[in-house]
Design an enzyme around this catalytic site. Structure first.
Site, PDB file in Angstrom:
ATOM      1  N   ASP A 192       0.843  -1.202   0.000  1.00 56.08           N
ATOM      2  CA  ASP A 192       0.000   0.000   0.000  1.00 56.08           C
ATOM      3  C   ASP A 192       0.879   1.254   0.000  1.00 56.08           C
ATOM      4  O   ASP A 192       0.376   2.377  -0.062  1.00 56.08           O
ATOM      5  CB  ASP A 192      -0.999  -0.010   1.165  1.00 56.08           C
ATOM      6  CG  ASP A 192      -0.332  -0.092   2.515  1.00 56.08           C
ATOM      7  OD1 ASP A 192       0.905  -0.172   2.574  1.00 56.08           O
ATOM      8  OD2 ASP A 192      -1.049  -0.075   3.539  1.00 56.08           O
ATOM      9  N   SER A 193       2.217   1.050   0.010  1.00 54.98           N
ATOM     10  CA  SER A 193       3.124   2.177  -0.219  1.00 54.98           C
ATOM     11  C   SER A 193       2.901   2.753  -1.623  1.00 54.98           C
ATOM     12  O   SER A 193       3.418   3.832  -1.941  1.00 54.98           O
ATOM     13  CB  SER A 193       4.586   1.742  -0.028  1.00 54.98           C
ATOM     14  OG  SER A 193       4.853   0.565  -0.769  1.00 54.98           O
TER      15      SER A 193
ATOM     16  N   ASP B 150      -1.095  -6.063  -0.230  1.00 51.13           N
ATOM     17  CA  ASP B 150      -1.549  -5.427   1.014  1.00 51.13           C
ATOM     18  C   ASP B 150      -3.054  -5.214   1.011  1.00 51.13           C
ATOM     19  O   ASP B 150      -3.615  -4.704   0.026  1.00 51.13           O
ATOM     20  CB  ASP B 150      -0.892  -4.038   1.157  1.00 51.13           C
ATOM     21  CG  ASP B 150       0.376  -4.091   1.982  1.00 51.13           C
ATOM     22  OD1 ASP B 150       0.547  -5.041   2.783  1.00 51.13           O
ATOM     23  OD2 ASP B 150       1.205  -3.178   1.830  1.00 51.13           O
TER      24      ASP B 150
ATOM     25  N   LYS C  78      -1.435  -9.334   2.786  1.00 52.76           N
ATOM     26  CA  LYS C  78      -0.697  -8.901   3.980  1.00 52.76           C
ATOM     27  C   LYS C  78      -1.568  -7.914   4.757  1.00 52.76           C
ATOM     28  O   LYS C  78      -2.216  -7.044   4.161  1.00 52.76           O
ATOM     29  CB  LYS C  78       0.641  -8.252   3.587  1.00 52.76           C
ATOM     30  CG  LYS C  78       1.416  -7.682   4.802  1.00 52.76           C
ATOM     31  CD  LYS C  78       2.871  -7.415   4.494  1.00 52.76           C
ATOM     32  CE  LYS C  78       3.152  -6.116   3.776  1.00 52.76           C
ATOM     33  NZ  LYS C  78       2.717  -4.887   4.489  1.00 52.76           N
TER      34      LYS C  78
ATOM     35  N   GLU D 246      -1.646  -5.462   8.478  1.00 49.12           N
ATOM     36  CA  GLU D 246      -0.839  -4.872   9.552  1.00 49.12           C
ATOM     37  C   GLU D 246      -1.509  -5.080  10.897  1.00 49.12           C
ATOM     38  O   GLU D 246      -2.703  -4.798  11.053  1.00 49.12           O
ATOM     39  CB  GLU D 246      -0.658  -3.363   9.312  1.00 49.12           C
ATOM     40  CG  GLU D 246       0.156  -3.055   8.072  1.00 49.12           C
ATOM     41  CD  GLU D 246       0.394  -1.564   7.884  1.00 49.12           C
ATOM     42  OE1 GLU D 246       0.033  -0.753   8.762  1.00 49.12           O
ATOM     43  OE2 GLU D 246       0.953  -1.204   6.831  1.00 49.12           O
TER      44      GLU D 246
ATOM     45  N   GLU E 269       8.976  -4.261  10.583  1.00 48.68           N
ATOM     46  CA  GLU E 269       9.495  -3.003  10.039  1.00 48.68           C
ATOM     47  C   GLU E 269      10.077  -2.118  11.137  1.00 48.68           C
ATOM     48  O   GLU E 269       9.436  -1.872  12.168  1.00 48.68           O
ATOM     49  CB  GLU E 269       8.332  -2.270   9.324  1.00 48.68           C
ATOM     50  CG  GLU E 269       8.770  -0.950   8.702  1.00 48.68           C
ATOM     51  CD  GLU E 269       7.765  -0.397   7.696  1.00 48.68           C
ATOM     52  OE1 GLU E 269       6.767  -1.073   7.381  1.00 48.68           O
ATOM     53  OE2 GLU E 269       7.995   0.736   7.230  1.00 48.68           O
TER      54      GLU E 269
HETATM   55  O1  KIV Z   1       3.616  -1.153   1.655  1.00 46.53           O
HETATM   56  C1  KIV Z   1       4.798  -1.496   1.720  1.00 46.53           C
HETATM   57  O2  KIV Z   1       5.626  -1.157   0.865  1.00 46.53           O
HETATM   58  C2  KIV Z   1       5.215  -2.300   2.856  1.00 46.53           C
HETATM   59  C3  KIV Z   1       6.684  -2.554   3.026  1.00 46.53           C
HETATM   60  C4  KIV Z   1       7.344  -1.350   3.533  1.00 46.53           C
HETATM   61  C5  KIV Z   1       6.963  -3.752   3.852  1.00 46.53           C
HETATM   62  O3  KIV Z   1       4.404  -2.731   3.624  1.00 46.53           O
END
Ligand code: KIV
Length: 272
Positions: A52-53, A91, A121, A123, A190
């Site tokens: 989600d980055s 994510d 994934k 969090e 992280e």
């Molecule tokens: O969204 C992302 O890029 C991440 C990484 C920093 C692990 O969750």
């Protein structure tokens, strides 16, 4: 050619667990689009994270909070179309799984059905364990994410190193154990002290992949655009830049602009 490129076998959640068992480090990078995902896969990466980055890197938001499920599906399906070998983890974005486990499952199902990704994934630790269990019970592999969890940035207030104090470190360790017991196939940790991350990795049978968590874990992940030097304002200590593409690309585009303005492009051979 990288070592991984020579052995071209599809990576699964089982293969990353086998890597941990035989002490082989797991390589993971983000990707959000077809063209770069193709290069990342060809280079022999084990795991591609459609993170989600993308909210920061692709859309220019300050945080990861605004990205939507539809946008994640768009990015993930572009990545899936590009890959032959890597395991694709997607994510679940903010607001699509924290409410209740039913909502979490329907978000995960949309990701799997509509993007073709191989796993999701999420969090968080104990507080989202019901959601994780429900997703896994539907046959969807889950990767956990602990330590600095950017979707909770407004709770933390800063992007500084997490779990430096004993209490938070103990919570991280017990959350990691809870994720393992719930059936996660791997977790990301992280920005936590290297010693703590190593302790977590050594106490778990599932792979622990670190970002800013030192070398004592089972694998490493970075944001692709950061390690290629396409982003230039983000300079955390843990980041190694392998290229300086921001300068290279702006240089090349500047050259193109000059060539067009001076009528140097196209030349006689570049026309019909
Ligand atoms: O969204 C992302 O890029 C991440 C990484 C920093 C692990 O969750």
């Amino acid at each position: 050619m990288s070592v991984a490129q020579k052995e071209f076998k599809k990576i699964t959640t089982k293969s990353v667990q086998e890597m941990k068992m035989r002490g082989e480090k797991i390589s993971m990078l983000t990707a959000y689009d077809f063209t770069l995902a193709k290069m990342v896969d060809k280079a022999g990466i084990d795991v591609i994270l459609v993170g989600d980055s993308a909210s920061n890197v692709m859309a220019g938001h300050q945080t990861t909070l605004p990205i939507t499920l539809n946008e994640m599906i768009y990015h993930a399906s572009s990545v899936v179309r590009a890959i032959d070998r890597a395991l694709v983890v997607v994510d679940l974005p903010f607001g699509t799984y924290q409410g209740n486990s039913k909502e979490a499952l329907s978000s995960a199902i949309r990701i799997m059905k509509e993007s073709g990704g191989h796993s999701v994934k999420l969090e968080g630790g104990e507080e989202i364990i019901e959601s994780i269990k429900r997703i896994i019970s539907a046959g969807i592999p889950v990767m956990g994410h602990l330590g600095l969890t950017p979707q909770s940035i407004y709770k933390f207030g800063t992007f500084t190193v997490r779990a430096k104090e004993e209490e938070e470190a103990e919570k991280l360790l017990s959350d990691a154990k809870a994720l393992e017991a719930a059936g996660c196939f791997a977790i990301v940790i992280e920005k936590v002290p290297a010693k703590l991350a190593e302790k977590v990795a050594k106490s778990m049978s599932i792979p622990v992949i670190g970002i800013g968590a030192g070398g004592g874990v089972d694998g490493q992940v970075l944001v692709l655009h950061d390690m290629l030097g396409m982003t230039y304002e983000f300079n955390p200590r843990f980041l190694r830049r392998y290229l300086n593409l921001f300068e290279d690309i702006t240089g090349a585009i500047g050259q193109y602009v000059d060539d067009v303005k001076s009528s140097n492009f196209p030349n006689d051979k570049e026309q019909y």
